[in-house]
Design a protein around this motif. Sequence first.
Motif, mmCIF file in Angstrom:
data_model
loop_
_atom_site.group_PDB
_atom_site.id
_atom_site.type_symbol
_atom_site.label_atom_id
_atom_site.label_comp_id
_atom_site.label_asym_id
_atom_site.label_seq_id
_atom_site.Cartn_x
_atom_site.Cartn_y
_atom_site.Cartn_z
ATOM 1 N N SER A 42 -66.088 -5.589 58.182
ATOM 2 C CA SER A 42 -66.909 -6.557 57.457
ATOM 3 C C SER A 42 -68.369 -6.468 57.900
ATOM 4 O O SER A 42 -69.283 -6.671 57.095
ATOM 5 C CB SER A 42 -66.374 -7.978 57.654
ATOM 6 O OG SER A 42 -66.414 -8.354 59.013
ATOM 7 N N PHE A 43 -68.582 -6.138 59.167
ATOM 8 C CA PHE A 43 -69.950 -5.945 59.659
ATOM 9 C C PHE A 43 -70.563 -4.693 59.025
ATOM 10 O O PHE A 43 -71.710 -4.703 58.569
ATOM 11 C CB PHE A 43 -69.949 -5.812 61.181
ATOM 12 C CG PHE A 43 -71.316 -5.637 61.791
ATOM 13 C CD1 PHE A 43 -72.060 -6.733 62.180
ATOM 14 C CD2 PHE A 43 -71.862 -4.369 61.968
ATOM 15 C CE1 PHE A 43 -73.321 -6.583 62.740
ATOM 16 C CE2 PHE A 43 -73.118 -4.201 62.525
ATOM 17 C CZ PHE A 43 -73.850 -5.317 62.915
ATOM 18 N N ILE A 44 -69.784 -3.621 59.004
ATOM 19 C CA ILE A 44 -70.259 -2.371 58.400
ATOM 20 C C ILE A 44 -70.591 -2.581 56.934
ATOM 21 O O ILE A 44 -71.623 -2.110 56.435
ATOM 22 C CB ILE A 44 -69.197 -1.263 58.566
ATOM 23 C CG1 ILE A 44 -69.030 -0.921 60.060
ATOM 24 C CG2 ILE A 44 -69.562 -0.020 57.769
ATOM 25 C CD1 ILE A 44 -67.903 0.044 60.349
ATOM 26 N N ALA A 45 -69.735 -3.318 56.227
ATOM 27 C CA ALA A 45 -69.969 -3.581 54.805
ATOM 28 C C ALA A 45 -71.246 -4.380 54.591
ATOM 29 O O ALA A 45 -72.003 -4.130 53.643
ATOM 30 C CB ALA A 45 -68.777 -4.323 54.210
ATOM 31 N N ALA A 46 -71.525 -5.343 55.459
ATOM 32 C CA ALA A 46 -72.732 -6.162 55.333
ATOM 33 C C ALA A 46 -73.988 -5.318 55.469
ATOM 34 O O ALA A 46 -74.979 -5.529 54.752
ATOM 35 C CB ALA A 46 -72.715 -7.273 56.377
ATOM 36 N N LEU A 47 -73.959 -4.351 56.383
ATOM 37 C CA LEU A 47 -75.098 -3.436 56.519
ATOM 38 C C LEU A 47 -75.236 -2.545 55.291
ATOM 39 O O LEU A 47 -76.331 -2.381 54.734
ATOM 40 C CB LEU A 47 -74.928 -2.563 57.766
ATOM 41 C CG LEU A 47 -75.366 -3.129 59.117
ATOM 42 C CD1 LEU A 47 -74.951 -2.183 60.222
ATOM 43 C CD2 LEU A 47 -76.875 -3.350 59.152
ATOM 44 N N LYS A 48 -74.119 -1.986 54.873
ATOM 45 C CA LYS A 48 -74.132 -1.051 53.745
ATOM 46 C C LYS A 48 -74.582 -1.729 52.454
ATOM 47 O O LYS A 48 -75.296 -1.134 51.634
ATOM 48 C CB LYS A 48 -72.729 -0.446 53.571
ATOM 49 C CG LYS A 48 -72.662 0.687 52.549
ATOM 50 C CD LYS A 48 -71.250 1.279 52.475
ATOM 51 C CE LYS A 48 -70.883 1.960 53.765
ATOM 52 N NZ LYS A 48 -69.545 2.648 53.657
ATOM 53 N N MET B 299 -75.668 -7.718 65.436
ATOM 54 C CA MET B 299 -75.084 -7.449 66.746
ATOM 55 C C MET B 299 -73.582 -7.209 66.615
ATOM 56 O O MET B 299 -72.875 -7.998 65.994
ATOM 57 C CB MET B 299 -75.352 -8.620 67.694
ATOM 58 C CG MET B 299 -74.965 -8.340 69.136
ATOM 59 S SD MET B 299 -75.439 -9.687 70.268
ATOM 60 C CE MET B 299 -77.219 -9.487 70.303
ATOM 61 N N THR B 300 -73.123 -6.112 67.211
ATOM 62 C CA THR B 300 -71.702 -5.769 67.150
ATOM 63 C C THR B 300 -71.320 -4.993 68.404
ATOM 64 O O THR B 300 -72.144 -4.776 69.301
ATOM 65 C CB THR B 300 -71.394 -4.953 65.879
ATOM 66 O OG1 THR B 300 -69.978 -4.832 65.722
ATOM 67 C CG2 THR B 300 -72.020 -3.565 65.919
ATOM 68 N N THR B 301 -70.059 -4.588 68.474
ATOM 69 C CA THR B 301 -69.542 -3.895 69.654
ATOM 70 C C THR B 301 -68.844 -2.600 69.236
ATOM 71 O O THR B 301 -68.749 -2.271 68.061
ATOM 72 C CB THR B 301 -68.524 -4.787 70.394
ATOM 73 O OG1 THR B 301 -67.439 -5.089 69.498
ATOM 74 C CG2 THR B 301 -69.165 -6.088 70.860
ATOM 75 N N GLU B 302 -68.340 -1.889 70.251
ATOM 76 C CA GLU B 302 -67.495 -0.730 69.994
ATOM 77 C C GLU B 302 -66.117 -1.204 69.524
ATOM 78 O O GLU B 302 -65.667 -2.279 69.928
ATOM 79 C CB GLU B 302 -67.334 0.113 71.264
ATOM 80 C CG GLU B 302 -68.583 0.806 71.733
ATOM 81 C CD GLU B 302 -68.964 2.010 70.877
ATOM 82 O OE1 GLU B 302 -68.330 2.221 69.813
ATOM 83 O OE2 GLU B 302 -69.900 2.716 71.265
ATOM 84 N N PRO B 303 -65.437 -0.449 68.643
ATOM 85 C CA PRO B 303 -65.786 0.894 68.166
ATOM 86 C C PRO B 303 -66.704 0.918 66.939
ATOM 87 O O PRO B 303 -67.020 1.980 66.423
ATOM 88 C CB PRO B 303 -64.421 1.488 67.815
ATOM 89 C CG PRO B 303 -63.632 0.299 67.355
ATOM 90 C CD PRO B 303 -64.078 -0.850 68.224
ATOM 91 N N THR B 304 -67.148 -0.271 66.477
ATOM 92 C CA THR B 304 -68.004 -0.318 65.293
ATOM 93 C C THR B 304 -69.303 0.447 65.506
ATOM 94 O O THR B 304 -69.789 1.126 64.588
ATOM 95 C CB THR B 304 -68.311 -1.782 64.930
ATOM 96 O OG1 THR B 304 -67.083 -2.503 64.807
ATOM 97 C CG2 THR B 304 -69.079 -1.880 63.633
ATOM 98 N N VAL B 305 -69.863 0.363 66.716
ATOM 99 C CA VAL B 305 -71.119 1.056 67.015
ATOM 100 C C VAL B 305 -70.972 2.557 66.789
ATOM 101 O O VAL B 305 -71.790 3.195 66.109
ATOM 102 C CB VAL B 305 -71.572 0.771 68.464
ATOM 103 C CG1 VAL B 305 -72.783 1.629 68.821
ATOM 104 C CG2 VAL B 305 -71.904 -0.705 68.644
#
Length: 346
Positions: A183-189, A197-203
């Motif tokens: 959901s974080f990745i989608a918000a950026l995209k 701000m996020t953590t691994e493994p998303t980074v």
Amino acid sequence: MNRPLTRLSCAVHAVVAAVLTLGLFARPAVPVRAAAPEKVVIMVGGITKFVYLPARLAEQLGYFKEEGLDVELQSQPAGVDAETELLAGAVQGVVGFYDHTITLQAKGKEVQAIVVFGHVPGEVVMVAPKAADSIRSMADVKGRTLGVTGLGSSTSFLTQYLAQRAGVPSTQYTLLPVGADNSFIAALKQGRIDAGMTTEPTVSQLLKTGGARVLVDMRNVDGTRAALGGTYPAASLYMQSTWLDKHPQEAAKLARAFVKTLQYLHTHSAEEIAAHMPKDYIGNDKALYVSALKASLPIYTVDGKMPADGPPTVLNVLSGFNPSVQGRHIDLSRTFTNQFVNDVKP
């Protein structure tokens, strides 16, 4: 001649009758069974995040069962939601950031961290490609929308502090709760946030695909000290003080299980650790998962103890902007205890 036999016969019949009577009415012995362990429900503020990896790994390694514990792990996308579940009595413990214990004390709630998983946050501020040229430091977030896991979560605390330290007050940008992982990745995209701000493994996923670049890196001690001014204990197991007072044995067993897990993390390779994790955690790219795990290993403590300089740093961060903490007297000694981890023998 017959009278003695008759008397003997009557006596025998009486004994037999008595035995039969006892056999009919006596209850068979019931084997004593040990009482089943009380279930301990632990809410994790995003169970697939590497900062909270010790929770699932302890379960996978069988350390809870070794201690005779019946532990159920649940997950919420943000630590603030897990905190709410704890206060409502729906769960007995939370795996989340230590800073919640300080903000809760300011609200009159007594909560203590009993095992510290990470001496640094493991958080990273990532910037979307379209904003990479214009956002080169936290001083450039004025007028921007910044992603956090949830409003009131640790990511929102840290984001506000970093911005304030760079001279940007909270009135000059927008915080948007977008959760974590996909959901974080989608918000950026989708362009809903400019950075977040996020953590691994998303980074590592974002870096591999070119979906974002690193702005602030708090995955190691040096990066954390540069960003926050000191060591910042983050991921931990915290519980209400009233529960700890009533269940010291269960707390001690949880501490042993988690300390053994932390020691495992420091004595095994990322590949060996990954081999224990469920397939849905690893995803389709095992090499990426292992690489991200290697980058995360420095965040974990060895013994679960609170670093001596940690609580003052966290309080300083929260006092800089958090209205519930500003101007309040906080007794840091009541926000954590090393009592249970100190009893764990190597």
